[in-house]
Design a protein around this motif. Structure first.
Motif, PDB file in Angstrom:
ATOM      1  N   SER A 171       5.354 -64.409 -31.481  1.00 48.98           N
ATOM      2  CA  SER A 171       6.176 -63.434 -30.751  1.00 48.98           C
ATOM      3  C   SER A 171       7.159 -64.133 -29.813  1.00 48.98           C
ATOM      4  O   SER A 171       8.278 -63.665 -29.622  1.00 48.98           O
ATOM      5  CB  SER A 171       5.298 -62.452 -29.979  1.00 48.98           C
ATOM      6  N   ALA A 199      10.407 -54.635 -27.254  1.00 52.18           N
ATOM      7  CA  ALA A 199       9.089 -54.808 -26.638  1.00 52.18           C
ATOM      8  C   ALA A 199       7.970 -54.250 -27.518  1.00 52.18           C
ATOM      9  O   ALA A 199       6.898 -54.847 -27.622  1.00 52.18           O
ATOM     10  CB  ALA A 199       9.060 -54.156 -25.257  1.00 52.18           C
ATOM     11  N   LYS A 200       8.221 -53.116 -28.155  1.00 56.70           N
ATOM     12  CA  LYS A 200       7.211 -52.488 -29.011  1.00 56.70           C
ATOM     13  C   LYS A 200       6.907 -53.368 -30.241  1.00 56.70           C
ATOM     14  O   LYS A 200       5.751 -53.548 -30.620  1.00 56.70           O
ATOM     15  CB  LYS A 200       7.711 -51.105 -29.442  1.00 56.70           C
ATOM     16  N   LYS A 217       4.934 -56.486 -29.109  1.00 58.48           N
ATOM     17  CA  LYS A 217       3.528 -56.135 -28.829  1.00 58.48           C
ATOM     18  C   LYS A 217       2.759 -55.957 -30.139  1.00 58.48           C
ATOM     19  O   LYS A 217       1.633 -56.462 -30.281  1.00 58.48           O
ATOM     20  CB  LYS A 217       3.481 -54.847 -27.987  1.00 58.48           C
ATOM     21  N   ASP A 228       2.154 -59.341 -31.667  1.00 60.32           N
ATOM     22  CA  ASP A 228       1.051 -60.034 -30.980  1.00 60.32           C
ATOM     23  C   ASP A 228      -0.301 -59.555 -31.499  1.00 60.32           C
ATOM     24  O   ASP A 228      -1.200 -60.370 -31.754  1.00 60.32           O
ATOM     25  CB  ASP A 228       1.128 -59.799 -29.468  1.00 60.32           C
TER      26      ASP A 228
END
Length: 181
Positions: A135, A146-147, A150, A153
């Protein structure tokens, strides 16, 4: 012209694909106790060269980043910095354990008790590094929001944990039961 940081991010993603190929393939191969065909012997060596280049670039960038900074007190944000700590500690562990990994494979893992400990540590270091680094490479390249980061990750953590478990179980099967063809 592409920056050193972006070049290293691209290199790290290529290296990650090769690491996942190598670790997932050999996990399956070991779990099958050698009953599936082996992949090309050249791929691990290509992986080693690319990982070495990535290591050198990472060290150079880190040295440049910290070279001119004054020693000053700063606030620590443990939760925000946890991934970076894992990334750096696992990188150091990988460098230290890589020789044992290559040497163990070359001598068919003799001194089994030594490899029983060293190889799972190496697998853990590599997969922990991959899990937190993918990421970061996407962020460096400006890919995803950001989504997406995440979700990436979480996906990488699941893939890396599953690969680690399969790799350790398969490794112990081959080490103590043997490889049947």
């Amino acid at each position: 012209m592409i920056s050193m940081r972006k070049l290293n991010a691209i290199l790290s993603l290529i290296t990650t694909v090769l690491i996942l190929d190598h670790s997932i393939f050999y996990s399956v191969w070991m779990l099958s106790r050698g009953s599936v065909a082996k992949s090309a012997d050249a791929l691990p060596w290509i992986l080693t060269v690319l990982a070495a280049l990535h290591t050198v670039l990472s060290i150079v960038m880190m040295a440049r980043q910290h070279r001119d900074k004054e020693k000053q007190e700063y606030n620590t944000y443990a939760k925000l910095n946890a991934a970076t700590v894992v990334q750096r500690v696992s990188a150091i562990a990988m460098i230290v354990l890589l020789a044992a990994h290559i040497g163990g494979a070359a001598n068919h893992f003799h001194a089994k008790i030594l490899h029983t400990v060293i190889h799972p540590l190496f697998f853990a270091a590599v997969l922990a590094h991959v899990s937190v680094s993918v990421s970061k490479a996407f962020v460096t390249l400006g890919v995803g929001n950001a989504k997406v980061i995440k979700a990436l990750d979480i996906l990488m953590a699941v893939i890396c944990v599953a690969t680690f478990l399969a790799g350790v179980i398969g490794f112990y099967m081959c080490l103590f039961i043997g490889v049947v063809k």
